[in-house]
Write a protein that holds these residues in place. Structure first.
Motif, PDB file in Angstrom:
ATOM      1  N   UNK A   1     -50.648 -36.337 -35.591  1.00  0.00           N
ATOM      2  CA  UNK A   1     -49.257 -36.427 -36.230  1.00  0.00           C
ATOM      3  C   UNK A   1     -48.625 -37.777 -35.906  1.00  0.00           C
ATOM      4  N   UNK A   2     -48.166 -38.435 -36.985  1.00  0.00           N
ATOM      5  CA  UNK A   2     -47.508 -39.516 -36.983  1.00  0.00           C
ATOM      6  C   UNK A   2     -46.112 -39.496 -36.582  1.00  0.00           C
ATOM      7  N   UNK A   3     -45.460 -38.355 -36.724  1.00  0.00           N
ATOM      8  CA  UNK A   3     -44.038 -37.952 -36.468  1.00  0.00           C
ATOM      9  C   UNK A   3     -43.894 -36.622 -36.445  1.00  0.00           C
ATOM     10  N   UNK A   4     -43.495 -36.082 -35.182  1.00  0.00           N
ATOM     11  CA  UNK A   4     -43.366 -34.640 -34.979  1.00  0.00           C
ATOM     12  C   UNK A   4     -41.958 -34.449 -34.150  1.00  0.00           C
ATOM     13  N   UNK A   5     -41.264 -33.374 -34.526  1.00  0.00           N
ATOM     14  CA  UNK A   5     -40.027 -32.913 -33.862  1.00  0.00           C
ATOM     15  C   UNK A   5     -40.412 -31.377 -33.441  1.00  0.00           C
ATOM     16  N   UNK A   6     -40.640 -31.237 -32.133  1.00  0.00           N
ATOM     17  CA  UNK A   6     -41.052 -29.794 -31.865  1.00  0.00           C
ATOM     18  C   UNK A   6     -39.527 -29.097 -31.451  1.00  0.00           C
ATOM     19  N   UNK A   7     -39.527 -27.701 -31.650  1.00  0.00           N
ATOM     20  CA  UNK A   7     -38.234 -26.792 -31.450  1.00  0.00           C
ATOM     21  C   UNK A   7     -38.855 -25.663 -31.144  1.00  0.00           C
ATOM     22  N   UNK A   8     -38.655 -25.136 -29.678  1.00  0.00           N
ATOM     23  CA  UNK A   8     -39.271 -23.901 -29.334  1.00  0.00           C
ATOM     24  C   UNK A   8     -38.278 -22.852 -28.580  1.00  0.00           C
ATOM     25  N   UNK A   9     -37.039 -23.470 -28.490  1.00  0.00           N
ATOM     26  CA  UNK A   9     -35.960 -22.578 -27.575  1.00  0.00           C
ATOM     27  C   UNK A   9     -34.941 -22.016 -28.257  1.00  0.00           C
ATOM     28  N   UNK A  10     -33.985 -22.808 -28.595  1.00  0.00           N
ATOM     29  CA  UNK A  10     -32.831 -22.389 -29.136  1.00  0.00           C
ATOM     30  C   UNK A  10     -32.565 -21.976 -30.814  1.00  0.00           C
ATOM     31  N   UNK A  11     -31.647 -21.306 -30.846  1.00  0.00           N
ATOM     32  CA  UNK A  11     -31.606 -20.591 -32.333  1.00  0.00           C
ATOM     33  C   UNK A  11     -30.830 -21.676 -33.099  1.00  0.00           C
ATOM     34  N   UNK A  12     -31.364 -22.086 -34.336  1.00  0.00           N
ATOM     35  CA  UNK A  12     -30.881 -23.242 -35.258  1.00  0.00           C
ATOM     36  C   UNK A  12     -29.703 -22.502 -35.930  1.00  0.00           C
ATOM     37  N   UNK A  13     -28.493 -22.737 -35.763  1.00  0.00           N
ATOM     38  CA  UNK A  13     -27.269 -22.308 -36.401  1.00  0.00           C
ATOM     39  C   UNK A  13     -26.975 -22.759 -38.016  1.00  0.00           C
ATOM     40  N   UNK A  14     -25.928 -22.297 -38.429  1.00  0.00           N
ATOM     41  CA  UNK A  14     -25.762 -22.520 -39.939  1.00  0.00           C
ATOM     42  C   UNK A  14     -25.863 -24.051 -40.232  1.00  0.00           C
ATOM     43  N   UNK A  15     -25.296 -24.789 -39.510  1.00  0.00           N
ATOM     44  CA  UNK A  15     -25.192 -26.353 -39.931  1.00  0.00           C
ATOM     45  C   UNK A  15     -26.457 -27.175 -39.135  1.00  0.00           C
ATOM     46  N   UNK A  16     -27.129 -26.278 -38.263  1.00  0.00           N
ATOM     47  CA  UNK A  16     -28.099 -27.042 -37.649  1.00  0.00           C
ATOM     48  C   UNK A  16     -29.468 -27.254 -38.655  1.00  0.00           C
ATOM     49  N   UNK A  17     -30.194 -28.469 -38.239  1.00  0.00           N
ATOM     50  CA  UNK A  17     -31.281 -28.848 -38.663  1.00  0.00           C
ATOM     51  C   UNK A  17     -32.356 -29.708 -37.862  1.00  0.00           C
ATOM     52  N   UNK A  18     -33.581 -29.518 -38.124  1.00  0.00           N
ATOM     53  CA  UNK A  18     -34.340 -30.728 -37.272  1.00  0.00           C
ATOM     54  C   UNK A  18     -34.530 -32.067 -38.068  1.00  0.00           C
ATOM     55  N   UNK A  19     -34.364 -32.116 -39.344  1.00  0.00           N
ATOM     56  CA  UNK A  19     -34.207 -33.274 -39.971  1.00  0.00           C
ATOM     57  C   UNK A  19     -33.229 -33.260 -41.126  1.00  0.00           C
ATOM     58  N   UNK A  20     -32.337 -34.099 -41.189  1.00  0.00           N
ATOM     59  CA  UNK A  20     -31.296 -33.960 -42.474  1.00  0.00           C
ATOM     60  C   UNK A  20     -31.229 -35.234 -43.077  1.00  0.00           C
ATOM     61  N   UNK A  21     -31.240 -35.208 -44.228  1.00  0.00           N
ATOM     62  CA  UNK A  21     -31.139 -36.571 -45.030  1.00  0.00           C
ATOM     63  C   UNK A  21     -29.829 -36.210 -46.102  1.00  0.00           C
TER      64      UNK A  21
END
Length: 222
Positions: free
Chosen positions: A77-97
């Protein structure tokens, strides 16, 4: 504390580097890092901030406010954002443009994926294998649309072969549900919720629904 623990001033910099870190190359192991930014249990703030105030036009191989070069990459992977624990809420995002500017350039994009050498493989993939999934894997919202297009796919034209497809919807062994659902609640006066134009058609078929196996029971229809 609002001060800076480390400040570098290179206002005369042209093509050099303000800071360069050379790693150990092939001897680096999985846990090796050239930079490790640890934010602790913060709930706001940024681990890295890059600010450019110029009318930035850099599009070369060495340009980009963030430039990653991985020409020898194979299965990594050249770019990696792991997410394993919390619950992503309504306005949450791992990447936002996001862009609030009046973007009118026809070639300008918030996200551009380009592949000029691949002859197979997948350019973009969305995978969700969660059992009993009831959400939406991909959502496009264009509530202010007038004459624009929500999704545009341009095929290979005369190069498209017999097995080529612009859209392939695979439902597997589904016994219910819809592969395509079109809903319009307005007093529609247009020319068709589905519009197929094939003015050059000769011996081909515009709509083909083949059925060769099952017995169509009472109430069933193609």
């Amino acid at each position: 504390d609002t001060e800076s623990a480390l400040t570098l001033s290179t206002t005369a910099l042209t093509s050099g580097s303000a800071q360069r870190i050379t790693g150990s190359g092939a001897t680096m192991t999985t846990g090796g890092e050239l930079i490790d930014l640890v934010l602790g249990a913060n709930t706001v703030g940024a681990g890295l901030t890059i600010t450019s105030t110029g009318t930035y036009t850099g599009v070369g191989a060495a340009d980009g406010l963030i430039n990653l070069t991985a020409n020898s990459l194979t299965s990594g992977y050249a770019f990696q954002i792991p997410h394993t624990t919390s619950v992503i809420a309504t306005t949450g995002s791992l990447m936002r443009l996001s862009s609030s500017s009046v973007d009118t350039g026809t070639a300008g994009t918030l996200l551009s994926l380009a592949s000029t050498g691949s002859t197979a493989g997948t350019i973009a993939m969305i995978t969700n294998n969660t059992a009993s999934f009831t959400g939406i894997s991909q959502s496009i919202s264009m509530t202010g649309q007038t004459t624009g297009t929500g999704l545009s796919i341009t095929g290979g034209g005369a190069n498209l072969g017999a097995n080529g497809e612009l859209i392939d919807l695979q439902m597997g062994a589904a016994t219910a549900g819809n592969a395509l659902n079109i809903v319009n609640s307005g007093a529609y006066t247009g020319t068709g919720l589905i519009n197929i134009t094939a003015n050059a058609l000769t011996t081909g078929t515009a709509i083909n629904v083949p059925h060769t196996t099952s017995v169509i029971a009472n109430g069933g229809s193609l």
